[in-house]
Write a protein that holds these residues in place. Structure first.
Motif, PDB file in Angstrom:
ATOM      1  N   THR A  83     -56.922   1.117  45.184  1.00 28.73           N
ATOM      2  CA  THR A  83     -56.057  -0.017  45.555  1.00 28.73           C
ATOM      3  C   THR A  83     -56.841  -1.191  46.131  1.00 28.73           C
ATOM      4  O   THR A  83     -56.254  -2.204  46.501  1.00 28.73           O
ATOM      5  N   ILE A  84     -58.153  -1.055  46.213  1.00 33.07           N
ATOM      6  CA  ILE A  84     -58.979  -2.078  46.877  1.00 33.07           C
ATOM      7  C   ILE A  84     -59.723  -2.905  45.845  1.00 33.07           C
ATOM      8  O   ILE A  84     -60.258  -2.377  44.858  1.00 33.07           O
ATOM      9  N   ARG A  85     -59.768  -4.229  46.059  1.00 39.26           N
ATOM     10  CA  ARG A  85     -60.650  -5.114  45.286  1.00 39.26           C
ATOM     11  C   ARG A  85     -61.981  -5.186  46.030  1.00 39.26           C
ATOM     12  O   ARG A  85     -62.015  -5.429  47.232  1.00 39.26           O
ATOM     13  N   TYR A  86     -63.075  -5.040  45.302  1.00 39.83           N
ATOM     14  CA  TYR A  86     -64.376  -4.896  45.954  1.00 39.83           C
ATOM     15  C   TYR A  86     -65.254  -6.150  45.852  1.00 39.83           C
ATOM     16  O   TYR A  86     -66.412  -6.126  46.264  1.00 39.83           O
ATOM     17  N   GLU A  87     -64.695  -7.255  45.360  1.00 43.84           N
ATOM     18  CA  GLU A  87     -65.454  -8.491  45.319  1.00 43.84           C
ATOM     19  C   GLU A  87     -65.808  -8.935  46.737  1.00 43.84           C
ATOM     20  O   GLU A  87     -64.942  -9.050  47.603  1.00 43.84           O
ATOM     21  N   GLY A  88     -67.079  -9.182  46.979  1.00 40.30           N
ATOM     22  CA  GLY A  88     -67.508  -9.610  48.305  1.00 40.30           C
ATOM     23  C   GLY A  88     -67.760  -8.468  49.263  1.00 40.30           C
ATOM     24  O   GLY A  88     -68.216  -8.690  50.388  1.00 40.30           O
ATOM     25  N   LEU A  89     -67.455  -7.236  48.844  1.00 39.71           N
ATOM     26  CA  LEU A  89     -67.653  -6.076  49.708  1.00 39.71           C
ATOM     27  C   LEU A  89     -68.930  -5.320  49.368  1.00 39.71           C
ATOM     28  O   LEU A  89     -69.654  -4.880  50.249  1.00 39.71           O
ATOM     29  N   THR A  90     -69.195  -5.166  48.080  1.00 33.04           N
ATOM     30  CA  THR A  90     -70.390  -4.445  47.656  1.00 33.04           C
ATOM     31  C   THR A  90     -70.689  -4.803  46.208  1.00 33.04           C
ATOM     32  O   THR A  90     -69.941  -5.540  45.557  1.00 33.04           O
ATOM     33  N   THR A  91     -71.787  -4.274  45.699  1.00 38.98           N
ATOM     34  CA  THR A  91     -72.184  -4.505  44.312  1.00 38.98           C
ATOM     35  C   THR A  91     -71.501  -3.492  43.399  1.00 38.98           C
ATOM     36  O   THR A  91     -70.830  -2.558  43.864  1.00 38.98           O
ATOM     37  N   LEU A  92     -71.707  -3.675  42.107  1.00 36.78           N
ATOM     38  CA  LEU A  92     -71.170  -2.711  41.147  1.00 36.78           C
ATOM     39  C   LEU A  92     -71.789  -1.333  41.375  1.00 36.78           C
ATOM     40  O   LEU A  92     -71.101  -0.316  41.294  1.00 36.78           O
ATOM     41  N   GLU A  93     -73.098  -1.318  41.690  1.00 36.05           N
ATOM     42  CA  GLU A  93     -73.763  -0.044  41.974  1.00 36.05           C
ATOM     43  C   GLU A  93     -73.172   0.627  43.208  1.00 36.05           C
ATOM     44  O   GLU A  93     -73.016   1.854  43.250  1.00 36.05           O
ATOM     45  N   GLY A  94     -72.845  -0.178  44.212  1.00 38.29           N
ATOM     46  CA  GLY A  94     -72.229   0.371  45.415  1.00 38.29           C
ATOM     47  C   GLY A  94     -70.853   0.944  45.140  1.00 38.29           C
ATOM     48  O   GLY A  94     -70.497   2.019  45.645  1.00 38.29           O
ATOM     49  N   LEU A  95     -70.062   0.228  44.328  1.00 38.44           N
ATOM     50  CA  LEU A  95     -68.728   0.719  43.974  1.00 38.44           C
ATOM     51  C   LEU A  95     -68.830   2.023  43.188  1.00 38.44           C
ATOM     52  O   LEU A  95     -68.076   2.976  43.446  1.00 38.44           O
ATOM     53  N   ASN A  96     -69.766   2.058  42.244  1.00 38.05           N
ATOM     54  CA  ASN A  96     -69.943   3.287  41.461  1.00 38.05           C
ATOM     55  C   ASN A  96     -70.355   4.457  42.356  1.00 38.05           C
ATOM     56  O   ASN A  96     -69.919   5.597  42.150  1.00 38.05           O
ATOM     57  N   ALA A  97     -71.206   4.182  43.340  1.00 34.44           N
ATOM     58  CA  ALA A  97     -71.652   5.237  44.255  1.00 34.44           C
ATOM     59  C   ALA A  97     -70.475   5.776  45.067  1.00 34.44           C
ATOM     60  O   ALA A  97     -70.358   6.993  45.285  1.00 34.44           O
ATOM     61  N   LEU A  98     -69.606   4.881  45.513  1.00 32.06           N
ATOM     62  CA  LEU A  98     -68.440   5.311  46.294  1.00 32.06           C
ATOM     63  C   LEU A  98     -67.499   6.164  45.453  1.00 32.06           C
ATOM     64  O   LEU A  98     -67.097   7.264  45.866  1.00 32.06           O
ATOM     65  N   THR A  99     -67.155   5.668  44.270  1.00 32.26           N
ATOM     66  CA  THR A  99     -66.212   6.406  43.419  1.00 32.26           C
ATOM     67  C   THR A  99     -66.812   7.730  42.950  1.00 32.26           C
ATOM     68  O   THR A  99     -66.093   8.734  42.840  1.00 32.26           O
ATOM     69  N   GLU A 100     -68.117   7.736  42.684  1.00 32.05           N
ATOM     70  CA  GLU A 100     -68.763   8.980  42.254  1.00 32.05           C
ATOM     71  C   GLU A 100     -68.747  10.022  43.367  1.00 32.05           C
ATOM     72  O   GLU A 100     -68.505  11.216  43.115  1.00 32.05           O
ATOM     73  N   SER A 101     -69.009   9.587  44.604  1.00 34.00           N
ATOM     74  CA  SER A 101     -69.003  10.547  45.718  1.00 34.00           C
ATOM     75  C   SER A 101     -67.605  11.117  45.938  1.00 34.00           C
ATOM     76  O   SER A 101     -67.451  12.315  46.237  1.00 34.00           O
ATOM     77  N   VAL A 102     -66.584  10.295  45.784  1.00 34.83           N
ATOM     78  CA  VAL A 102     -65.206  10.778  45.933  1.00 34.83           C
ATOM     79  C   VAL A 102     -64.849  11.741  44.801  1.00 34.83           C
ATOM     80  O   VAL A 102     -64.246  12.804  45.022  1.00 34.83           O
ATOM     81  N   THR A 103     -65.233  11.367  43.569  1.00 34.44           N
ATOM     82  CA  THR A 103     -64.934  12.217  42.413  1.00 34.44           C
ATOM     83  C   THR A 103     -65.618  13.580  42.534  1.00 34.44           C
ATOM     84  O   THR A 103     -64.988  14.627  42.309  1.00 34.44           O
ATOM     85  N   GLN A 104     -66.896  13.564  42.896  1.00 33.36           N
ATOM     86  CA  GLN A 104     -67.623  14.822  43.040  1.00 33.36           C
ATOM     87  C   GLN A 104     -67.077  15.652  44.205  1.00 33.36           C
ATOM     88  O   GLN A 104     -67.032  16.884  44.138  1.00 33.36           O
ATOM     89  N   GLY A 105     -66.655  14.961  45.270  1.00 31.56           N
ATOM     90  CA  GLY A 105     -66.061  15.668  46.397  1.00 31.56           C
ATOM     91  C   GLY A 105     -64.777  16.380  46.005  1.00 31.56           C
ATOM     92  O   GLY A 105     -64.538  17.533  46.400  1.00 31.56           O
ATOM     93  N   LYS A 106     -63.948  15.728  45.211  1.00 37.87           N
ATOM     94  CA  LYS A 106     -62.698  16.347  44.762  1.00 37.87           C
ATOM     95  C   LYS A 106     -62.972  17.560  43.879  1.00 37.87           C
ATOM     96  O   LYS A 106     -62.308  18.597  44.000  1.00 37.87           O
TER      97      LYS A 106
END
Length: 288
Positions: A83-106
């Motif tokens: 639900t979050i827009r990540y413009e100005g928060l992190t890079t594409l690599e940072g977003l991928n790292a966050l989503t990957e850690s959540v996916t692997q955690g699940k």
């Protein structure tokens, strides 16, 4: 014969004025036009803060041994991430790292058998990653600096003693700590530096698993590991020896540098005025 002193004086005045204007422009800190990074909105920041709070609750549940409660909260984290827009928060690599850690955690928490240690590592990854988003200036993962230094020292010492079990254990601890903070590093730092760091740690972990004298190859790369740790944690002194302009008083710099230009131009004008006693012949054309 005509005097050219008047024209020379006017020319000098124009050059000096242009020079002072140029210096004044520089003293104001004029810079090339750069792309402006978008700033996160209030709504974005509120959503990130809610995400961080949910991740914190999830982490606490897991650390208390409540894997079922942690699993339920991790699902909330997963829902909030989308639900979050990540413009100005992190890079594409940072977003991928966050989503990957959540996916692997699940995947880990939904598996039939999950060890408490694996669950804690996954929970810590996600917790530090969400904190890196919500606290970009002072994220919690910076607290790992001393821990990683001690890990590297233990690896080095065990390598000198050449005791393989202790050496492999020291490398394993270093690898585990780096694994925990990698998503946070990708959110907060240059992905190129993070990839270099991760590659070195992967190399060290791979070498430590061999049975044929892994000590020297690892010892050779430890200085690079230390340098990258300092760089990623902003501990390295990168001060450049360059002139420092006092932005609080740019007028003084303008006057000082302008005076130098005036003096140089004045000297050049004086030298020119001495040539031919300041006179220049004007020849008539054939028709004149």
């Amino acid at each position: 014969m005509l005097y050219r002193g008047t024209w020379r004086s006017l020319g000098l005045v124009l050059v000096v004025v242009l020079g002072i204007q140029l210096v004044a422009g520089c003293s104001k800190g004029d810079k090339p036009i750069e792309s402006v990074e978008p700033k996160p909105s209030t709504e974005q920041l509120q959503r990130v803060e809610l995400l961080n709070e949910t991740a914190d609750d999830m982490y606490k549940k897991v650390m208390q041994g409540d894997l079922d409660g942690g699993r339920a909260l991790l699902q909330q984290v997963s829902d909030q991430v989308t639900t979050i827009r990540y413009e100005g928060l992190t890079t594409l690599e940072g977003l991928n790292a966050l989503t990957e850690s959540v996916t692997q955690g699940k995947k880990l928490f939904n598996s039939v058998r999950v060890s408490p240690e694996e669950g804690q590592i996954a929970a810590a990854q996600i917790r530090l990653a969400t904190d890196a988003l919500s606290h970009p200036e002072q994220p919690m993962w910076l607290q790992y600096y001393k821990l990683l230094q001690e890990d590297v020292n233990r690896v080095e010492q065990a390598g000198k003693e050449q005791k393989l079990p202790q050496f492999q254990k020291a490398v394993s601890v270093l690898d585990r700590h780096v694994t925990i903070i990698i998503p946070s590093l990708l959110i907060s730092r240059d992905p190129v530096d993070v990839d270099k760091f991760r590659s070195l740690i992967t190399f060290i972990a791979g070498q430590a698993r061999t049975e044929q004298q892994p000590y020297q190859p690892i010892d050779n790369v430890l200085p690079q590991v230390r340098q990258l740790i300092d760089k990623l944690f902003l501990k390295k002194d990168t001060t450049a020896f360059l002139p420092v302009v006092d932005d609080n008083d740019p007028i003084l710099w303008t006057v000082a540098i302008g005076s130098v230009i005036i003096a140089a131009l004045g000297f050049a004008g004086w030298r020119l005025s001495k040539k031919d006693n300041g006179l220049v012949p004007v020849r008539k054309n054939d028709e004149g």
